[in-house]
Scaffold this motif. Structure first.
Motif, PDB file in Angstrom:
ATOM      1  N   GLU A  20       0.829  -1.207   0.000  1.00 44.96           N
ATOM      2  CA  GLU A  20       0.000   0.000   0.000  1.00 44.96           C
ATOM      3  C   GLU A  20       0.865   1.259   0.000  1.00 44.96           C
ATOM      4  OE1 GLU A  20      -3.444   2.157   2.782  1.00 44.96           O
ATOM      5  OE2 GLU A  20      -2.894   0.054   3.121  1.00 44.96           O
ATOM      6  N   ARG A  23       2.345   1.722  -3.497  1.00 43.66           N
ATOM      7  CA  ARG A  23       1.364   2.206  -4.477  1.00 43.66           C
ATOM      8  C   ARG A  23       1.074   3.692  -4.286  1.00 43.66           C
ATOM      9  NH1 ARG A  23      -2.834  -2.511  -6.252  1.00 43.66           N
ATOM     10  NH2 ARG A  23      -1.254  -4.128  -6.574  1.00 43.66           N
ATOM     11  N   HIS A  24       1.003   4.130  -3.040  1.00 41.19           N
ATOM     12  CA  HIS A  24       0.812   5.560  -2.805  1.00 41.19           C
ATOM     13  C   HIS A  24       1.999   6.352  -3.360  1.00 41.19           C
ATOM     14  CE1 HIS A  24      -0.407   9.257  -0.673  1.00 41.19           C
ATOM     15  NE2 HIS A  24       0.906   9.436  -0.545  1.00 41.19           N
ATOM     16  N   GLN A  27       1.930   6.602  -7.087  1.00 40.84           N
ATOM     17  CA  GLN A  27       0.915   7.516  -7.620  1.00 40.84           C
ATOM     18  C   GLN A  27       1.321   8.977  -7.507  1.00 40.84           C
ATOM     19  OE1 GLN A  27      -3.458   6.515  -6.890  1.00 40.84           O
ATOM     20  NE2 GLN A  27      -2.438   5.204  -5.363  1.00 40.84           N
ATOM     21  N   TYR A  28       2.172   9.287  -6.544  1.00 39.19           N
ATOM     22  CA  TYR A  28       2.531  10.688  -6.289  1.00 39.19           C
ATOM     23  C   TYR A  28       4.051  10.881  -6.314  1.00 39.19           C
ATOM     24  CZ  TYR A  28      -2.339  10.699  -4.878  1.00 39.19           C
ATOM     25  OH  TYR A  28      -3.704  10.557  -4.872  1.00 39.19           O
ATOM     26  N   TYR A  94      -2.633   2.170  -9.696  1.00 38.42           N
ATOM     27  CA  TYR A  94      -1.684   2.979  -8.937  1.00 38.42           C
ATOM     28  C   TYR A  94      -0.748   3.774  -9.849  1.00 38.42           C
ATOM     29  CZ  TYR A  94       0.842  -1.362  -9.887  1.00 38.42           C
ATOM     30  OH  TYR A  94       1.386  -2.468 -10.499  1.00 38.42           O
TER      31      TYR A  94
END
Length: 396
Positions: A20, A23-24, A27-28, A94
């Motif tokens: 998790e 993936r965060h 994404q950023y 993601y």
């Protein structure tokens, strides 16, 4: 329960959290030395784990977990946190939400993995001595390299770590496998900025001009002799020009100047310095002999990366014990570069590779491509192994 089993179980339990986090981060993504939200995200996660941290080197952080089994040495673990100026084409849920920026070199994996290590070590801290220091480093992809700033700001002091480990995703290796290379492993990386100035004119009357394109062509060919005829054949070295453009020109127009961009790489610091001198003499002398001028600027990059022989062979054996012999391989020398190299010139270091490939799922793209992705099973291997290496080094 053995410490190995405790760490492996903790790695299994933390896999969902680590995935998790990855993936965060994916994404950023943020570019080198502008990792402000990434820094805050890492800080928030460390606070959730009950680990104090310190901001360093602008957008970097350091943190420590102290073992509860007594005083001892410090072992450092490093992850780089920056992304690349690449537009992602993957359609994964993601995928990057920041236009033109992508974690195409796996630094999201490195960062999430190190946070996973922190979670694991918090859970087994009564089973090891000393301290583990976490280095979340900015700017690996851009000169002067975030490692230089981390070192300058004291990341390797108070006290000096007994060893430092770093890992990097490696698409040629299947997820679940890792690779090591004792000794010299990766090349120095200098950037070349060359300008050739001549005298523009009509393409049909070249005798009235000094053609910088022709001069550039001769120079591009001639500099290769610095490798083929001046470099010891047993010493890897590379000079490559990857971009050439003029300040104008057309089918019938000779331009006034030409700019070339390239890279110079080798595995010996003394020869690296000598190549700088010889390259300068060659390009300026050749341009002058043909009626033009040459201006060379060398962007001094990262040194060659040398893994400590004893530490890396020890880590190889420990990885075999933790992952199984079939999952640990020895790697060939690479002419790519890494700013982890700066750490290797200060203290015993081991920089190894983490397999991320899954051919069945089509996860095979190289780093620095717009389709790069990883099999997240690597986030079970990466944190577990790094935690194991740290505690074994401290308890040894």
């Amino acid at each position: 329960m053995s410490l190995r089993n405790k760490i492996q179980d903790a790695a299994d339990l933390s896999l969902a959290n680590t995935s998790e986090l990855r993936r965060h981060l994916h994404q950023y993504p943020e570019l080198s030395f502008a990792e402000y939200e990434t820094q805050q995200f890492i800080a928030d996660r460390l606070r959730q784990l009950g680990i104090a941290h310190q901001e360093i080197a602008g957008t970097g952080l350091i943190a420590e977990v102290a073992g509860g089994a007594g005083a001892g040495a410090v072992v450092a673990l490093r992850a780089d946190i920056d992304a690349l100026p690449i537009t992602e084409v993957n359609e994964a849920p993601y995928a990057s939400k920041n236009p033109g920026v992508m974690h195409a070199c796996g630094h999201d994996v490195h960062t999430a993995s190190l946070l996973g290590v922190a979670e694991i070590l918090q859970s087994v801290r009564q089973d090891f001595r000393g301290k583990v220091r976490f280095l979340f480093q900015p700017g690996e992809e851009k000169l002067p390299g975030g490692a230089t700033l981390m070192i300058k700001d004291g990341a390797l002091k108070n006290p000096v770590p007994a060893a430092i480990f770093g890992q990097h995703v490696h698409p040629p290796l299947a997820a679940g496998k890792v690779g090591f290379r004792p000794g010299v492993y990766m090349a120095s990386t200098d950037e070349l900025y060359l300008t050739i100035r001549g005298k523009g004119g009509h393409g049909a009357m070249p005798h009235n001009a000094v053609d910088p394109i022709v001069i550039s062509a001769h120079i591009i060919t001639a500099v290769q002799q610095l490798i083929s005829r001046n470099t010891d054949p047993t010493l890897p070295a590379v000079i490559t020009f990857g971009r050439i453009e003029s300040d104008g020109g057309a089918t019938n127009v000779i331009p006034n100047s030409v700019s070339l961009l390239g890279t110079l790489r080798t595995l010996d610091e003394d020869w690296r310095k000598e190549l700088h001198v010889r390259l300068e003499k060659l390009v300026t002398g050749m341009a002058k002999s043909m009626g033009g001028e040459a201006e060379l600027r060398i962007g001094h990059g990262y040194p060659f990366l040398k893994n400590d022989e004893q530490l890396t062979r020890w880590a190889f054996a420990e990885a075999q014990q933790f992952l199984g012999e079939d999952n640990v391989v020895e790697l060939p020398i690479r002419m790519t570069g890494e700013d982890f190299a700066f750490y290797t010139h200060h203290l015993p270091a081991c920089f190894y590779r983490l397999g991320v490939r899954n051919e069945a799922r089509g996860i095979t793209s190289s780093v620095h491509t717009d389709t790069f992705d990883v099999d997240e099973a690597c986030l079970r291997t990466g944190p577990g192994l790094m935690a194991w290496l740290a505690v074994q080094k401290l308890n040894g």
